[in-house]
Design an enzyme around this catalytic site. Structure first.
Site, short mmCIF file in Angstrom:
data_model
loop_
_atom_site.label_atom_id
_atom_site.label_comp_id
_atom_site.label_asym_id
_atom_site.label_seq_id
_atom_site.Cartn_x
_atom_site.Cartn_y
_atom_site.Cartn_z
NE ARG A 196 -3.62 -2.40 2.21
CZ ARG A 196 -4.94 -2.91 3.32
NH1 ARG A 196 -5.05 -1.98 4.12
NH2 ARG A 196 -5.34 -3.67 3.28
CD GLU A 235 -9.07 -0.83 10.01
OE1 GLU A 235 -8.96 -1.77 9.08
OE2 GLU A 235 -9.02 0.29 9.83
CB SER A 245 -11.60 -4.17 8.55
OG SER A 245 -12.50 -3.80 8.02
NE ARG A 270 -2.60 -0.71 10.79
CZ ARG A 270 -3.32 0.30 10.33
NH1 ARG A 270 -4.52 0.02 10.87
NH2 ARG A 270 -3.09 1.22 9.66
#
Length: 412
Positions: A248, A335, A338, A375
């Site tokens: 990304r 976050e 998801s 994460r």
């Protein structure tokens, strides 16, 4: 659709432009069919005619051929314009989704207790400091080799990633998912079909020479896996757990989460993906959320579940739930996973259908992150740290780390 566009904060006029383009597409198709029928009828008359009549018919046939060619071109142009506008539309938002932007989410539930580090007598270290103490994270050499937002996982850091991936795949397999190792490069139709060449295009890496895209999630190849196929209803639901590197550009995030490995350009991820009947998508969405909650609970992380607002859904999602883990040094939830119900949005664009009896219709697709590795490492290091800089290993990961219960600081 107008209401959905309005709720997303997108251009409502796009709907009217699309309707206008579709009307032109339909009328130009009718015009082409009429001229083609007239041309065929004329073609049958010419062999039977003679003299001046035949010459007149041939002259008319020549003009008709030009008209048919022009009508065909107009039909193709109108169809292309309709498809172009159609691809710009986001999915229709579920009526229960909260309206608003990134901060307008609704908290649905909270799990786990937040540690009181002051009561324990020490100030928590952030994940980067802990990673350096453990010999697990090296961002300086990552930047030297590849630039900012790149990193090396070293020693127990690399082992921790492998443990997380193996534990996540084990949970997914036990739940009935088929494990998949997916391509990291995909063709434009795969990326566009899943909805990642619209508003998310700025975050995508493109290889111009090969006209291939680096995926930001294995959702893309998993969605395109059955592209242009008709599946038997008896095979549904189909559930895949994909492991892949993800890339990304993080466009627009300059100066945001620059420290450590929370927001990076390359990372590994385990992604759940489901193909189901459209009428079963909401129930499957809750299942995916339940598997994410099971995973985060097994890692002994405090987290909350939010119902993401309309302006933060992304183009393909009709509804999205995020699980956000507590990050002690940031003092807030961030976050971690998801899950999105994409209803028929992706299957229509990718031409994926299912046959039930004599009926063939689009199916629904859903995705859910099980483990975005960096994460998750951030959350584990910060929430399970101890005063001496060591980190307690959650029980679910110990079998994948040789039974290790604690990650110990290494000598400088």
């Amino acid at each position: 659709m107008r209401a959905s566009q309005r709720a997303r904060g997108e251009d409502v006029a796009l709907v009217d432009s699309l309707l206008s383009a579709d009307e032109r597409r339909r009328s130009s198709g009718v015009r082409f069919d009429e001229l083609r029928a007239e041309q065929k009828a004329l073609g049958k008359l010419i062999p039977k005619a003679s003299g001046d009549e035949k010459a007149e018919l041939l002259k008319k046939a020549g003009q008709l051929a030009a008209d048919v060619k022009a009508a065909d071109a107009e039909r193709d142009e109108a169809d292309a314009r309709t498809q172009e506008l159609l691809l710009q539309l986001g999915n229709i938002v579920h009526p229960d989704v909260p309206v608003g932007g990134e901060e307008d989410f609704v908290t649905l539930e909270t799990h786990g207790e937040l540690r009181d580090f002051a009561a324990e007598g020490f100030e928590p270290k952030d994940h980067l400091e802990l990673g350096q103490l453990l010999g697990a994270i090296d961002v300086e050499r990552g930047a030297k080799v590849s630039g900012s937002r790149f990193y090396f996982l070293t020693g127990v850091g690399a082992l921790l990633e492998l443990a997380l991936v193996n534990a996540a795949i084990a949970q997914a397999t036990a739940a009935g998912f088929t494990p998949m190792l997916t391509p990291a490069l995909v063709r434009p139709q795969s990326m566009a079909g899943t909805g990642f060449l619209g508003q998310a295009a700025q975050d995508v890496y493109h290889l111009d020479k090969d006209d291939l895209y680096l995926v930001g999630t294995s959702e893309v190849p998993l969605a395109a896996y059955h592209m242009d196929e008709i599946l038997d209803a008896e095979r549904l639901p189909l559930r895949y757990a994909g492991f892949s590197p993800c890339f990304r550009r993080e466009a627009g995030s300059h100066g945001k989460d620059t420290r450590g490995i929370f927001r990076v350009h390359q990372f590994d991820k385990v992604e759940m993906f489901s193909y189901v009947r459209p009428e079963e998508s909401q129930e499957e969405h809750r299942r995916l959320l339940a598997w994410e909650k099971q995973w985060l609970t097994s890692l002994e992380l405090p987290f909350r579940v939010i119902d993401v607002a309309t302006g933060d859904l992304g183009s393909s999602a009709s509804r999205k739930f995020d699980c956000e883990a507590w990050i002690p040094t940031q003092g807030k939830y961030r976050e971690l996973t998801s899950t999105s119900d994409c209803t028929e949005y992706q299957s229509r664009r990718l031409s994926i259908r299912f046959r039930e009896g004599k009926t063939v219709r689009p199916l629904a697709t859903l995705n859910g992150t099980l483990c975005a590795v960096p994460r998750t490492i951030v959350a584990i290091l910060e929430n399970h740290q101890q005063a001496d800089g060591s980190v307690r290993v959650p029980e679910v990961l110990r079998p994948y780390l040789g039974g290790r219960e604690v990650l110990e600081p290494v000598a400088k």
